[in-house]
Design a protein around this motif. Sequence first.
Motif, mmCIF file in Angstrom:
data_model
loop_
_atom_site.group_PDB
_atom_site.id
_atom_site.type_symbol
_atom_site.label_atom_id
_atom_site.label_comp_id
_atom_site.label_asym_id
_atom_site.label_seq_id
_atom_site.Cartn_x
_atom_site.Cartn_y
_atom_site.Cartn_z
ATOM 1 N N UNK A 210 0.825 -1.206 0.000
ATOM 2 C CA UNK A 210 0.000 0.000 0.000
ATOM 3 C C UNK A 210 0.861 1.259 0.000
ATOM 4 N N UNK A 211 1.970 1.218 0.713
ATOM 5 C CA UNK A 211 2.888 2.364 0.719
ATOM 6 C C UNK A 211 3.424 2.624 -0.680
ATOM 7 N N UNK A 212 3.816 1.559 -1.388
ATOM 8 C CA UNK A 212 4.315 1.734 -2.749
ATOM 9 C C UNK A 212 3.255 2.359 -3.646
ATOM 10 N N UNK A 213 2.017 1.879 -3.517
ATOM 11 C CA UNK A 213 0.938 2.441 -4.327
ATOM 12 C C UNK A 213 0.700 3.912 -4.000
ATOM 13 N N UNK A 214 0.711 4.234 -2.709
ATOM 14 C CA UNK A 214 0.471 5.613 -2.299
ATOM 15 C C UNK A 214 1.602 6.523 -2.763
ATOM 16 N N UNK A 215 2.827 6.044 -2.673
ATOM 17 C CA UNK A 215 3.958 6.845 -3.146
ATOM 18 C C UNK A 215 3.846 7.157 -4.635
ATOM 19 N N UNK A 216 3.364 6.200 -5.410
ATOM 20 C CA UNK A 216 3.217 6.438 -6.858
ATOM 21 C C UNK A 216 2.262 7.592 -7.128
ATOM 22 N N UNK A 217 1.328 7.821 -6.202
ATOM 23 C CA UNK A 217 0.309 8.839 -6.414
ATOM 24 C C UNK A 217 0.696 10.212 -5.855
ATOM 25 N N UNK A 218 1.598 10.248 -4.868
ATOM 26 C CA UNK A 218 1.881 11.536 -4.234
ATOM 27 C C UNK A 218 3.333 11.982 -4.350
ATOM 28 N N UNK A 219 4.230 11.075 -4.710
ATOM 29 C CA UNK A 219 5.648 11.432 -4.761
ATOM 30 C C UNK A 219 6.078 11.744 -6.189
ATOM 31 N N UNK A 220 6.868 12.777 -6.338
ATOM 32 C CA UNK A 220 7.439 13.076 -7.646
ATOM 33 C C UNK A 220 8.489 12.043 -8.036
ATOM 34 N N UNK A 221 9.261 11.597 -7.041
ATOM 35 C CA UNK A 221 10.285 10.575 -7.252
ATOM 36 C C UNK A 221 10.128 9.529 -6.163
ATOM 37 N N UNK A 222 9.624 8.354 -6.530
ATOM 38 C CA UNK A 222 9.384 7.317 -5.523
ATOM 39 C C UNK A 222 10.666 6.770 -4.927
ATOM 40 N N UNK A 223 11.796 6.980 -5.608
ATOM 41 C CA UNK A 223 13.076 6.510 -5.076
ATOM 42 C C UNK A 223 13.691 7.512 -4.098
ATOM 43 N N UNK A 224 13.204 8.734 -4.128
ATOM 44 C CA UNK A 224 13.644 9.755 -3.178
ATOM 45 C C UNK A 224 12.396 10.463 -2.649
ATOM 46 N N UNK A 225 11.580 9.766 -1.862
ATOM 47 C CA UNK A 225 10.282 10.304 -1.452
ATOM 48 C C UNK A 225 10.400 11.521 -0.536
ATOM 49 N N UNK A 226 9.540 12.488 -0.782
ATOM 50 C CA UNK A 226 9.497 13.697 0.033
ATOM 51 C C UNK A 226 8.541 13.551 1.205
ATOM 52 N N UNK A 227 7.454 12.810 1.001
ATOM 53 C CA UNK A 227 6.412 12.729 2.014
ATOM 54 C C UNK A 227 6.546 11.490 2.901
ATOM 55 N N UNK A 228 6.537 10.308 2.301
ATOM 56 C CA UNK A 228 6.543 9.080 3.095
ATOM 57 C C UNK A 228 7.960 8.535 3.151
ATOM 58 N N UNK A 229 8.561 8.626 4.325
ATOM 59 C CA UNK A 229 9.946 8.220 4.533
ATOM 60 C C UNK A 229 10.007 6.800 5.117
ATOM 61 N N UNK A 230 10.940 6.016 4.666
ATOM 62 C CA UNK A 230 11.190 4.703 5.260
ATOM 63 C C UNK A 230 12.169 4.852 6.414
ATOM 64 N N UNK A 231 11.794 4.308 7.565
ATOM 65 C CA UNK A 231 12.692 4.255 8.724
ATOM 66 C C UNK A 231 13.145 2.800 8.821
#
Length: 249
Positions: A210-231
Amino acid sequence: MENERTVLVVDDDAKLRSLLKDFLQGEHWQVRTAADGLEALAAVRAQRPSIIVLDLMMPKLDGIEVCRRVRQTSQVPIIMLTARDDEVDKLLGLEIGADDYLVKPFSLRELAARMKAILRRTEGMSGKFAGEGADQNPSADDSLQYGELRLNSRLHTAELQGRPLTLTPIEFSMLELFMRHPQQVFNRLQILDATHGFAFEGYERTIDAHIRNLRKKIEQDTHAPKYIQTVYGIGYRFGGGNSGGEHDV
């Protein structure tokens, strides 16, 4: 709304369809059924169900393709059923837009609980089930903004740079959780509990999909996400080191 409690059950096993229909009708659902993927797509167009329970392995069109086609025009919640405890199958279903999955054989009570948990997160559904009036005037607590993202929980709307986002119920619930708690780190079980209404080990990896899907919709670059960060080693957090979320971490 006459179809607010309508479930479409799609499975090529006639005995299972009958079992699910009898059980869910006893739980006060209106139940429609389909025996294959083509029947399912026709039923979605004609009946506009509240939720779909969709078998993975079916003739004509399998559940993956049905889910893919439904997601082209609708965000109706989908629970995928699979006879195989195969991680690839489960994650593929989630990647293309399914909200949840169950492995056969499964508990009928668990299925009903998951259906209700998902629908509680659709627009106004909890108030309708409880018989409450639908107040469409948003309050300050309903509106959230972080950087270029805006979300209104009462109206069930989300925007990025002023453009509407098309989110599944789980994606919307996940984004709302993050936006209400920027900078807070959540592990996968905590996110499961908040978005599904239950949490147990073995289903944490659904969150990654679900995180991957959400990143595709809100992040300009899913490999360098601005909003959803992986800890790493823990889970996820929303936003970087600034409250506006304007810079990468």
